[in-house]
Design a protein around this motif. Structure first.
Motif, short mmCIF file in Angstrom:
data_model
loop_
_atom_site.label_atom_id
_atom_site.label_comp_id
_atom_site.label_asym_id
_atom_site.label_seq_id
_atom_site.Cartn_x
_atom_site.Cartn_y
_atom_site.Cartn_z
N VAL A 12 0.69 -1.24 0.06
CA VAL A 12 -0.12 0.00 0.01
C VAL A 12 0.93 1.21 0.07
O VAL A 12 1.90 1.16 0.48
N GLN A 13 0.42 2.17 -0.71
CA GLN A 13 1.08 3.53 -0.53
C GLN A 13 0.99 4.27 0.81
O GLN A 13 -0.15 4.16 1.63
N PRO A 14 2.12 5.14 1.06
CA PRO A 14 1.80 5.75 2.27
C PRO A 14 0.57 6.81 2.26
O PRO A 14 0.36 7.13 1.40
N GLY A 15 -0.05 6.60 3.64
CA GLY A 15 -1.33 7.34 3.66
C GLY A 15 -2.51 6.44 3.32
O GLY A 15 -3.52 6.61 3.78
N GLN A 81 -7.53 -2.58 11.84
CA GLN A 81 -7.68 -1.59 10.79
C GLN A 81 -6.67 -0.86 10.72
O GLN A 81 -6.44 0.00 11.86
N MET A 82 -5.77 -0.65 9.72
CA MET A 82 -4.65 0.12 9.69
C MET A 82 -4.74 1.51 8.94
O MET A 82 -5.18 1.14 7.56
N ASN A 83 -4.94 2.71 9.14
CA ASN A 83 -5.12 3.88 8.36
C ASN A 83 -3.81 4.55 8.66
O ASN A 83 -3.01 4.65 9.59
N SER A 84 -3.94 5.62 7.45
CA SER A 84 -2.53 6.62 7.53
C SER A 84 -1.40 5.96 7.70
O SER A 84 -0.60 6.19 8.59
N LEU A 85 -1.19 4.84 6.79
CA LEU A 85 0.00 3.86 7.01
C LEU A 85 1.35 4.63 6.52
O LEU A 85 1.30 5.45 5.48
N LYS A 86 2.27 4.41 7.41
CA LYS A 86 3.74 4.84 7.01
C LYS A 86 4.64 3.99 6.70
O LYS A 86 4.39 2.67 7.01
#
Length: 122
Positions: A12-15, A81-86
Motif C-alpha cells: 500500500v502507498q503511504p497514507g 484496521q490500519m489507516n494513515s500507513l507510514k
C-alpha cells in the motif's frame, strides 16, 4: 489442534489503509486476549495492539489514532484496521491469541499465526 489464519496484508502507498484479519479454528474452550505484533527486518517482534475478550484495548504509542483493533467473538476473529500507513509500519504482522483449551484446564496457551507481510511504499 488450534490454528490462527491471517489475511489482508499487501502493498500500500503511504497514507493508505489495510485491514488484517485473523481467525482461530480447531478445538478449544475459549479465547482470552487477542493481539497483533509485528517484526521488521533486523528488529525484534513488537506489540502493536491487544484486545481482551471484554473489548478492552491497548496500543503501542506509534499507532495510536491510526490503527484500530476489534474482534468478533462469535467468529473467533480479530481484526486490525490500519489507516494513515507510514513506511515505518512495514513489517510482518503476526496474530496472537491466548487460548483456553478446555473447561477444566484453567491456564491459557499462546498461539501464533504464520504472519502476513505489510509493505508501505510509494
Amino acid at each position: 489442534q488450534v490454528q490462527l489464519a491471517e489475511s489482508g496484508g499487501g502493498l500500500v502507498q503511504p497514507g493508505g489503509s489495510l485491514r488484517l484479519s485473523c481467525a482461530a479454528s480447531g478445538s478449544f474452550f475459549s479465547i482470552n486476549t487477542m493481539g497483533w505484533y509485528r517484526q521488521a527486518p533486523e528488529n525484534q517482534r513488537e506489540l502493536v495492539a491487544t484486545i481482551t475478550s471484554g473489548g478492552s484495548t491497548n496500543y503501542v504509542d506509534s499507532v495510536k489514532g491510526r490503527f484500530t483493533i476489534s474482534r468478533d467473538n462469535a467468529k473467533n476473529t480479530v481484526y486490525l484496521q490500519m489507516n494513515s500507513l507510514k513506511p515505518e509500519d512495514t513489517a510482518v504482522y503476526y496474530c496472537n491469541a491466548d487460548i483456553r483449551r478446555s473447561r477444566t484446564y484453567l491456564r491459557t496457551i499462546p498461539y501464533w499465526g504464520q504472519g502476513t507481510q505489510v509493505t508501505v511504499s510509494s
